[in-house]
Write an enzyme that holds these catalytic residues in place. Structure first.
Site, PDB file in Angstrom:
ATOM      1  CG  ASP A 100       6.159  -5.836   1.283  1.00  0.00           C
ATOM      2  OD1 ASP A 100       5.577  -5.799   0.191  1.00  0.00           O
ATOM      3  OD2 ASP A 100       7.099  -6.624   1.529  1.00  0.00           O
ATOM      4  CD  GLU A 122       3.870 -11.607   2.679  1.00  0.00           C
ATOM      5  OE1 GLU A 122       4.224 -10.476   2.330  1.00  0.00           O
ATOM      6  OE2 GLU A 122       3.777 -12.546   1.875  1.00  0.00           O
ATOM      7  CD  GLU A 136       9.181  -3.145  -1.815  1.00  0.00           C
ATOM      8  OE1 GLU A 136      10.361  -2.840  -1.516  1.00  0.00           O
ATOM      9  OE2 GLU A 136       8.722  -2.999  -2.958  1.00  0.00           O
ATOM     10  CG  HIS A 211       9.590  -6.622  -9.321  1.00  0.00           C
ATOM     11  ND1 HIS A 211       9.360  -5.818  -8.234  1.00  0.00           N
ATOM     12  CD2 HIS A 211       9.299  -7.877  -8.906  1.00  0.00           C
ATOM     13  CE1 HIS A 211       8.937  -6.553  -7.216  1.00  0.00           C
ATOM     14  NE2 HIS A 211       8.901  -7.809  -7.600  1.00  0.00           N
ATOM     15  NE  ARG A 213       9.656   2.596  -6.591  1.00  0.00           N
ATOM     16  CZ  ARG A 213       8.513   2.191  -7.151  1.00  0.00           C
ATOM     17  NH1 ARG A 213       8.150   0.933  -7.074  1.00  0.00           N
ATOM     18  NH2 ARG A 213       7.741   3.043  -7.785  1.00  0.00           N
ATOM     19  CG  HIS A 245       7.523  -5.781 -13.130  1.00  0.00           C
ATOM     20  ND1 HIS A 245       7.030  -4.504 -13.203  1.00  0.00           N
ATOM     21  CD2 HIS A 245       7.071  -6.282 -11.955  1.00  0.00           C
ATOM     22  CE1 HIS A 245       6.314  -4.246 -12.112  1.00  0.00           C
ATOM     23  NE2 HIS A 245       6.325  -5.320 -11.337  1.00  0.00           N
TER      24      HIS A 245
HETATM   25  C1  UD1 Z   1       5.112  -2.679  -6.794  1.00  0.00           C
HETATM   26  C2  UD1 Z   1       5.365  -2.576  -5.297  1.00  0.00           C
HETATM   27  C3  UD1 Z   1       6.341  -3.657  -4.846  1.00  0.00           C
HETATM   28  C4  UD1 Z   1       5.888  -5.038  -5.311  1.00  0.00           C
HETATM   29  C5  UD1 Z   1       5.661  -5.014  -6.819  1.00  0.00           C
HETATM   30  C6  UD1 Z   1       5.108  -6.330  -7.303  1.00  0.00           C
HETATM   31  C7  UD1 Z   1       5.371  -0.347  -4.238  1.00  0.00           C
HETATM   32  C8  UD1 Z   1       6.072   0.939  -4.074  1.00  0.00           C
HETATM   33  N1  UD1 Z   1       5.970  -1.265  -4.999  1.00  0.00           N
HETATM   34  O1  UD1 Z   1       6.323  -2.354  -7.460  1.00  0.00           O
HETATM   35  O2  UD1 Z   1       6.420  -3.647  -3.431  1.00  0.00           O
HETATM   36  O3  UD1 Z   1       6.888  -5.972  -4.995  1.00  0.00           O
HETATM   37  O4  UD1 Z   1       4.696  -3.988  -7.125  1.00  0.00           O
HETATM   38  O5  UD1 Z   1       5.220  -6.438  -8.712  1.00  0.00           O
HETATM   39  O6  UD1 Z   1       4.298  -0.524  -3.727  1.00  0.00           O
HETATM   40  N2  UD1 Z   1       2.914  -0.956 -14.658  1.00  0.00           N
HETATM   41  C9  UD1 Z   1       2.025  -1.132 -15.698  1.00  0.00           C
HETATM   42  N3  UD1 Z   1       1.058  -2.099 -15.573  1.00  0.00           N
HETATM   43  C10 UD1 Z   1       0.931  -2.880 -14.487  1.00  0.00           C
HETATM   44  C11 UD1 Z   1       1.861  -2.716 -13.430  1.00  0.00           C
HETATM   45  C12 UD1 Z   1       2.836  -1.742 -13.533  1.00  0.00           C
HETATM   46  O7  UD1 Z   1       2.091  -0.437 -16.703  1.00  0.00           O
HETATM   47  O8  UD1 Z   1       0.037  -3.730 -14.441  1.00  0.00           O
HETATM   48  C13 UD1 Z   1       3.971   0.087 -14.772  1.00  0.00           C
HETATM   49  C14 UD1 Z   1       3.415   1.515 -14.624  1.00  0.00           C
HETATM   50  O9  UD1 Z   1       4.108   2.367 -15.513  1.00  0.00           O
HETATM   51  C15 UD1 Z   1       3.793   1.865 -13.183  1.00  0.00           C
HETATM   52  C16 UD1 Z   1       5.114   1.128 -13.043  1.00  0.00           C
HETATM   53  O10 UD1 Z   1       4.942  -0.087 -13.750  1.00  0.00           O
HETATM   54  O11 UD1 Z   1       3.922   3.257 -12.976  1.00  0.00           O
HETATM   55  C17 UD1 Z   1       5.554   0.834 -11.628  1.00  0.00           C
HETATM   56  O12 UD1 Z   1       4.528   0.218 -10.852  1.00  0.00           O
HETATM   57  P1  UD1 Z   1       4.596   0.320  -9.232  1.00  0.00           P
HETATM   58  O13 UD1 Z   1       3.423  -0.387  -8.673  1.00  0.00           O
HETATM   59  O14 UD1 Z   1       4.804   1.733  -8.832  1.00  0.00           O
HETATM   60  O15 UD1 Z   1       5.950  -0.397  -8.877  1.00  0.00           O
HETATM   61  P2  UD1 Z   1       6.379  -1.912  -8.966  1.00  0.00           P
HETATM   62  O16 UD1 Z   1       7.825  -1.921  -9.302  1.00  0.00           O
HETATM   63  O17 UD1 Z   1       5.424  -2.644  -9.806  1.00  0.00           O
HETATM   64  N1  UDP Z   2       3.748 -14.015 -11.136  1.00  0.00           N
HETATM   65  C1  UDP Z   2       2.762 -14.108 -12.118  1.00  0.00           C
HETATM   66  N2  UDP Z   2       3.128 -13.860 -13.424  1.00  0.00           N
HETATM   67  C2  UDP Z   2       4.392 -13.515 -13.781  1.00  0.00           C
HETATM   68  C3  UDP Z   2       5.386 -13.405 -12.770  1.00  0.00           C
HETATM   69  C4  UDP Z   2       5.017 -13.655 -11.456  1.00  0.00           C
HETATM   70  O1  UDP Z   2       1.609 -14.418 -11.839  1.00  0.00           O
HETATM   71  O2  UDP Z   2       4.644 -13.320 -14.998  1.00  0.00           O
HETATM   72  C5  UDP Z   2       3.350 -14.265  -9.725  1.00  0.00           C
HETATM   73  C6  UDP Z   2       4.258 -15.161  -8.910  1.00  0.00           C
HETATM   74  O3  UDP Z   2       3.884 -16.509  -9.012  1.00  0.00           O
HETATM   75  C7  UDP Z   2       4.089 -14.610  -7.504  1.00  0.00           C
HETATM   76  C8  UDP Z   2       3.771 -13.152  -7.707  1.00  0.00           C
HETATM   77  O4  UDP Z   2       3.410 -13.015  -9.080  1.00  0.00           O
HETATM   78  O5  UDP Z   2       2.967 -15.181  -6.831  1.00  0.00           O
HETATM   79  C9  UDP Z   2       4.981 -12.323  -7.401  1.00  0.00           C
HETATM   80  O6  UDP Z   2       4.794 -11.030  -7.850  1.00  0.00           O
HETATM   81  P1  UDP Z   2       5.981  -9.992  -7.953  1.00  0.00           P
HETATM   82  O7  UDP Z   2       7.267 -10.692  -8.181  1.00  0.00           O
HETATM   83  O8  UDP Z   2       5.540  -8.974  -8.948  1.00  0.00           O
HETATM   84  O9  UDP Z   2       5.950  -9.292  -6.532  1.00  0.00           O
HETATM   85  P2  UDP Z   2       6.665  -9.587  -5.119  1.00  0.00           P
HETATM   86  O10 UDP Z   2       6.247 -10.932  -4.664  1.00  0.00           O
HETATM   87  O11 UDP Z   2       8.126  -9.442  -5.329  1.00  0.00           O
HETATM   88  O12 UDP Z   2       6.136  -8.491  -4.260  1.00  0.00           O
END
Ligand code: UD1
Ligand code: UDP
Length: 388
Positions: A100, A122, A136, A211, A213, A245
């Site tokens: 999602d 999923e 999501e 993490h 939003r 995160h």
């Molecule tokens: C995203 C997904 C969310 C998912 C989550 C898993 C969307 C809108 N959100 O949210 O559904 O549950 O990932 O973790 O699709 N960043 C880094 N390095 C990384 C990852 C993130 O620097 O490896 C920082 C960047 O500044 C980026 C910000 O995190 O702009 C937000 O990342 P984003 O993918 O937009 O949102 P998440 O909260 O990670």
């Molecule tokens: N996870 C990981 N390292 C971490 C924290 C989580 O590999 O430091 C894994 C966790 O086991 C799970 C997935 O990341 O499989 C979940 O990711 P996240 O919570 O970012 O996203 P969501 O599932 O909420 O979309």
């Protein structure tokens, strides 16, 4: 015999990569019939790359879209634009998305624009609340509207899809591929200490991830304040470990409120293997993550979910997971209860597998083979066995 069918996988974030990796590996077992094309948007840069390394995946295309503080509109527009060219060049027979995220939604839309059949891994998770989780819940609903094959992980998700009038024959009950990934990684020998993770001796470790939003701002501050109060009250008994995160909106708040608390360890996001073994070493998990809610029950670890609603009710119903919301006092009390009330802890720490049996990818690929006429039978449904 059929011609080789090209399956394009598109994903961009850590959880999608974890849940897609087993499906890619399974497709690779049928080189005469199926050809995987792996496309990453790079919505997450570092956290995605950690997963690619652990599962030894080497994408064919990488759009590298991530920006600091990216907006949802950034993610969708850059992904859609980048995917257009790749789809036109590769002309896949099927495009698969997972879950999602905004990458998944953009890829589903791209598949629709180019009339590529879409499979949704999923499928059918719902809270029925447009804003929780945000964005999501709407992403997955819109993906369901666009999908041709729906891989529902549980009976609950299957039922949701049927109620939305998705034709029965287009839905496959597969289990969640996260359990395939979990079982692969959790049986590997792994030393936390060698990986540089030192846990306090003689203390119960509480693992925390957050993490979402919809928790930005005060709810996240309340989570941190509850953790701080617990850490101070149970200074000798417990230690919190929080892989923070990389979203700066999240890390700023967590660092500000918890950086100076002695028994709270703030660490970088861990690669999947280390994280799974850290879950195994924990006493209890507090999280708003989707994936962690699915994995922890398989490991027999109680989970308190830091959210108002969950699209994953199955483990809540069997008592392994509890939805505690985002109020500081409730988070404090529910955690304290599991620290002080043995029977409450024992009731939640049973190992149950409502989300999968490790064969979801096999069923998904079985469904693809059936769809392309390479197999006569549909795969058998995932049959939930709740054992405690
Ligand atoms: C995203 C997904 C969310 C998912 C989550 C898993 C969307 C809108 N959100 O949210 O559904 O549950 O990932 O973790 O699709 N960043 C880094 N390095 C990384 C990852 C993130 O620097 O490896 C920082 C960047 O500044 C980026 C910000 O995190 O702009 C937000 O990342 P984003 O993918 O937009 O949102 P998440 O909260 O990670
Ligand atoms: N996870 C990981 N390292 C971490 C924290 C989580 O590999 O430091 C894994 C966790 O086991 C799970 C997935 O990341 O499989 C979940 O990711 P996240 O919570 O970012 O996203 P969501 O599932 O909420 O979309």
């Amino acid at each position: 015999m059929v011609n080789r069918k090209r399956i394009m996988f598109v994903f961009g974030t850590r959880p999608e990569a974890i849940k897609m990796a087993p499906v890619i590996k399974e497709v690779e077992k049928y080189p005469d019939v199926l050809e995987p094309i792996v496309v990453v948007t790079g919505q997450h840069r570092q956290m995605l790359d950690q997963v690619l390394r652990i599962f030894d995946l080497d994408p064919d295309y990488d759009l590298g879209i991530m920006e600091e503080n990216q907006t949802i509109a950034n993610i969708v527009s850059k992904s859609l634009q980048g995917l257009e060219e790749i789809i036109l060049r590769e002309k896949p027979e099927m495009l698969l998305v997972q879950g999602d995220t905004s990458t998944a939604f953009a890829a589903a839309l791209a598949a629709f624009y180019y009339r590529i059949p879409l499979g949704h891994v999923e499928a059918g998770l719902r809270t029925f609340d447009k804003w929780r989780p945000y964005p999501e819940e709407m992403n997955r609903k819109m993906i369901s509207d666009l999908a041709d094959l729906h891989f529902a992980p549980t009976r609950t998700s299957l039922k949701n899809l049927l109620e939305e009038k998705v034709p029965k024959e287009k839905i496959y009950l597969t289990g969640n591929t996260v359990i395939d990934a979990l079982l692969t990684v959790s049986k590997r020998n792994f030393s936390l200490e060698k990986a540089g993770i030192k846990l306090a001796k003689g203390k119960k470790m509480i693992l925390v991830t957050a993490h979402r939003r919809e928790s930005f701002g005060q709810p996240l501050r309340d989570i941190c304040t509850a953790i701080k109060r617990l850490a101070e009250k149970y200074r000798r008994e417990i230690e919190f470990v929080i892989p923070v995160h990389r979203n700066p909106i999240v890390s700023r708040v967590i660092n500000e409120l918890l950086e100076n608390v002695d028994n709270v360890e703030l660490i970088e996001p861990l690669d999947y293997e280390a994280f799974v073994h850290l879950m195994k070493a924990s006493y209890l998990i507090l999280t708003d993550s989707g994936g962690v809610q699915e994995e922890a029950p398989s490991l027999g670890k109680p989970v308190l979910v830091l959210r108002e609603k969950t699209e994953r009710p199955d483990a809540v119903e069997v008592g392994a997971v509890k939805l505690v919301g985002l109020t500081e006092q409730v988070i404090f009390e529910e955690t304290e209860r599991l620290l002080t009330d043995r029977s409450a802890y024992a009731a939640m720490s049973k190992a149950v597998n409502p989300y999968g049996d490790g064969q979801a990818s096999e069923r998904i690929v079985g469904a693809l083979l059936h769809y392309f006429g390479a197999k006569d039978q549909r795969p058998e449904d995932f049959n939930v066995k709740i054992t405690g």
